[in-house]
Design a protein around this motif. Structure first.
Motif, PDB file in Angstrom:
ATOM      1  N   SER A  64       0.836  -1.212   0.000  1.00 47.31           N
ATOM      2  CA  SER A  64       0.000   0.000   0.000  1.00 47.31           C
ATOM      3  C   SER A  64       0.867   1.257   0.000  1.00 47.31           C
ATOM      4  O   SER A  64       0.568   2.218  -0.707  1.00 47.31           O
ATOM      5  N   VAL A  65       1.916   1.262   0.790  1.00 46.77           N
ATOM      6  CA  VAL A  65       2.830   2.408   0.801  1.00 46.77           C
ATOM      7  C   VAL A  65       3.477   2.564  -0.569  1.00 46.77           C
ATOM      8  O   VAL A  65       3.571   3.671  -1.105  1.00 46.77           O
ATOM      9  N   TYR A  66       3.904   1.465  -1.163  1.00 45.83           N
ATOM     10  CA  TYR A  66       4.572   1.520  -2.451  1.00 45.83           C
ATOM     11  C   TYR A  66       3.671   2.076  -3.545  1.00 45.83           C
ATOM     12  O   TYR A  66       4.113   2.807  -4.424  1.00 45.83           O
ATOM     13  N   HIS A  67       2.396   1.756  -3.487  1.00 46.28           N
ATOM     14  CA  HIS A  67       1.451   2.224  -4.509  1.00 46.28           C
ATOM     15  C   HIS A  67       0.733   3.514  -4.085  1.00 46.28           C
ATOM     16  O   HIS A  67      -0.335   3.826  -4.633  1.00 46.28           O
ATOM     17  N   ASN A  68       1.307   4.224  -3.113  1.00 48.09           N
ATOM     18  CA  ASN A  68       0.757   5.504  -2.635  1.00 48.09           C
ATOM     19  C   ASN A  68      -0.694   5.388  -2.166  1.00 48.09           C
ATOM     20  O   ASN A  68      -1.501   6.276  -2.388  1.00 48.09           O
ATOM     21  N   ALA A  69      -1.018   4.285  -1.536  1.00 41.98           N
ATOM     22  CA  ALA A  69      -2.383   4.077  -1.062  1.00 41.98           C
ATOM     23  C   ALA A  69      -2.446   3.942   0.457  1.00 41.98           C
ATOM     24  O   ALA A  69      -3.500   3.665   1.007  1.00 41.98           O
ATOM     25  N   TYR A  70      -1.339   4.155   1.141  1.00 43.58           N
ATOM     26  CA  TYR A  70      -1.343   3.999   2.600  1.00 43.58           C
ATOM     27  C   TYR A  70      -1.686   5.319   3.293  1.00 43.58           C
ATOM     28  O   TYR A  70      -2.554   5.372   4.142  1.00 43.58           O
ATOM     29  N   PHE A  71      -0.992   6.368   2.916  1.00 39.02           N
ATOM     30  CA  PHE A  71      -1.237   7.666   3.525  1.00 39.02           C
ATOM     31  C   PHE A  71      -2.437   8.331   2.865  1.00 39.02           C
ATOM     32  O   PHE A  71      -2.671   8.169   1.671  1.00 39.02           O
ATOM     33  N   ARG A  72      -3.191   9.076   3.662  1.00 35.19           N
ATOM     34  CA  ARG A  72      -4.323   9.807   3.105  1.00 35.19           C
ATOM     35  C   ARG A  72      -3.827  10.990   2.289  1.00 35.19           C
ATOM     36  O   ARG A  72      -2.658  11.361   2.347  1.00 35.19           O
ATOM     37  N   LYS A  73      -4.707  11.590   1.543  1.00 36.35           N
ATOM     38  CA  LYS A  73      -4.329  12.675   0.633  1.00 36.35           C
ATOM     39  C   LYS A  73      -3.698  13.854   1.370  1.00 36.35           C
ATOM     40  O   LYS A  73      -2.770  14.463   0.871  1.00 36.35           O
ATOM     41  N   ASN A  74      -4.194  14.176   2.536  1.00 42.68           N
ATOM     42  CA  ASN A  74      -3.741  15.364   3.254  1.00 42.68           C
ATOM     43  C   ASN A  74      -2.678  15.077   4.310  1.00 42.68           C
ATOM     44  O   ASN A  74      -2.292  15.977   5.046  1.00 42.68           O
ATOM     45  N   ASP A  75      -2.221  13.847   4.417  1.00 44.01           N
ATOM     46  CA  ASP A  75      -1.212  13.502   5.416  1.00 44.01           C
ATOM     47  C   ASP A  75       0.154  14.041   5.022  1.00 44.01           C
ATOM     48  O   ASP A  75       0.506  14.089   3.845  1.00 44.01           O
ATOM     49  N   ASN A  76       0.916  14.418   6.028  1.00 39.68           N
ATOM     50  CA  ASN A  76       2.294  14.841   5.812  1.00 39.68           C
ATOM     51  C   ASN A  76       3.160  13.586   5.884  1.00 39.68           C
ATOM     52  O   ASN A  76       3.490  13.102   6.971  1.00 39.68           O
ATOM     53  N   LYS A  77       3.535  13.048   4.730  1.00 33.13           N
ATOM     54  CA  LYS A  77       4.253  11.773   4.663  1.00 33.13           C
ATOM     55  C   LYS A  77       5.594  11.826   5.374  1.00 33.13           C
ATOM     56  O   LYS A  77       5.993  10.855   6.014  1.00 33.13           O
ATOM     57  N   LYS A  78       6.296  12.958   5.276  1.00 32.47           N
ATOM     58  CA  LYS A  78       7.621  13.053   5.886  1.00 32.47           C
ATOM     59  C   LYS A  78       7.551  12.967   7.405  1.00 32.47           C
ATOM     60  O   LYS A  78       8.311  12.224   8.016  1.00 32.47           O
ATOM     61  N   VAL A  79       6.641  13.704   8.002  1.00 33.65           N
ATOM     62  CA  VAL A  79       6.520  13.695   9.461  1.00 33.65           C
ATOM     63  C   VAL A  79       6.099  12.315   9.952  1.00 33.65           C
ATOM     64  O   VAL A  79       6.681  11.767  10.898  1.00 33.65           O
ATOM     65  N   ILE A  80       5.103  11.740   9.309  1.00 35.10           N
ATOM     66  CA  ILE A  80       4.609  10.426   9.716  1.00 35.10           C
ATOM     67  C   ILE A  80       5.696   9.365   9.509  1.00 35.10           C
ATOM     68  O   ILE A  80       5.877   8.487  10.350  1.00 35.10           O
ATOM     69  N   SER A  81       6.431   9.454   8.408  1.00 31.58           N
ATOM     70  CA  SER A  81       7.510   8.495   8.158  1.00 31.58           C
ATOM     71  C   SER A  81       8.592   8.595   9.220  1.00 31.58           C
ATOM     72  O   SER A  81       9.125   7.573   9.665  1.00 31.58           O
ATOM     73  N   TRP A  82       8.936   9.811   9.612  1.00 32.97           N
ATOM     74  CA  TRP A  82       9.935   9.969  10.676  1.00 32.97           C
ATOM     75  C   TRP A  82       9.437   9.379  12.000  1.00 32.97           C
ATOM     76  O   TRP A  82      10.201   8.734  12.727  1.00 32.97           O
ATOM     77  N   LEU A  83       8.167   9.576  12.308  1.00 30.72           N
ATOM     78  CA  LEU A  83       7.608   8.990  13.537  1.00 30.72           C
ATOM     79  C   LEU A  83       7.623   7.461  13.478  1.00 30.72           C
ATOM     80  O   LEU A  83       7.954   6.793  14.467  1.00 30.72           O
ATOM     81  N   PHE A  84       7.273   6.913  12.322  1.00 27.87           N
ATOM     82  CA  PHE A  84       7.320   5.461  12.159  1.00 27.87           C
ATOM     83  C   PHE A  84       8.753   4.947  12.251  1.00 27.87           C
ATOM     84  O   PHE A  84       8.996   3.879  12.821  1.00 27.87           O
ATOM     85  N   LEU A  85       9.703   5.693  11.698  1.00 27.71           N
ATOM     86  CA  LEU A  85      11.103   5.295  11.769  1.00 27.71           C
ATOM     87  C   LEU A  85      11.579   5.245  13.217  1.00 27.71           C
ATOM     88  O   LEU A  85      12.205   4.261  13.639  1.00 27.71           O
ATOM     89  N   ILE A  86      11.267   6.264  13.975  1.00 27.86           N
ATOM     90  CA  ILE A  86      11.660   6.299  15.391  1.00 27.86           C
ATOM     91  C   ILE A  86      10.993   5.164  16.153  1.00 27.86           C
ATOM     92  O   ILE A  86      11.631   4.470  16.948  1.00 27.86           O
ATOM     93  N   THR A  87       9.710   4.951  15.907  1.00 26.30           N
ATOM     94  CA  THR A  87       8.983   3.865  16.578  1.00 26.30           C
ATOM     95  C   THR A  87       9.561   2.505  16.206  1.00 26.30           C
ATOM     96  O   THR A  87       9.734   1.641  17.069  1.00 26.30           O
TER      97      THR A  87
END
Length: 147
Positions: A64-87
């Motif tokens: 889903s992430v690879y096909h751009n279907a995981y994050f919603r349209k208005n989500d900030n992918k960079k911030v969320i990705s950094w949070l997931f990376l830290i987690t």
């Protein structure tokens, strides 16, 4: 699902279906392996089912992430990705600490223990930013070729 566009919904449904079929197949395969060979690769059967579910979730989330279907349209992918990376890194660190203190939590008598849940959780959270990074690099490379 209103926050996803038509393409994102289509991809999520498509790979959700594939994930469901994969889950059924893996559970059935695990059942027959246990039935005919009496092989148990997890400490308990419940843990085996949980690990199988984590494998299918890893597949679904990454595709889903690879096909751009995981994050919603208005989500900030960079911030969320950094949070997931830290987690994810924190999850892998706690798994490493568990392995150092009590290795029998991860592997017990040649079977996977309940400490593997931390490992798979860490891998799940870590895989999201890695897949996002790979996808962004591929998009930039394709964009560069088009110019």
């Amino acid at each position: 699902m209103k926050q996803y566009d038509e393409y994102q919904r289509l991809m999520r449904y498509k790979y959700g279906y594939y994930s469901f079929i994969s889950l059924i197949g893996l559970i059935t395969l695990n059942y027959f392996i246990g039935l005919f060979s009496n092989l148990q690769w997890g400490v308990t059967k419940d843990l085996e089912m949980l690990i199988i579910m984590y494998i299918v979730i890893l597949f679904f989330v990454n595709i889903s992430v690879y096909h751009n279907a995981y994050f919603r349209k208005n989500d900030n992918k960079k911030v969320i990705s950094w949070l997931f990376l830290i987690t994810g890194l924190f999850g892998l660190y706690t798994t490493y600490q568990t392995f150092l203190i009590m290795p029998e939590e991860i592997i017990l008598d040649g079977k996977i223990g309940r400490g593997a849940i931390q490992l798979f959780s860490g891998l799940l959270f870590l895989s999201i930013p890695i897949t996002t990074f790979i996808r962004n690099r591929m998009d930039k490379k394709i964009e560069k070729k088009e110019r």
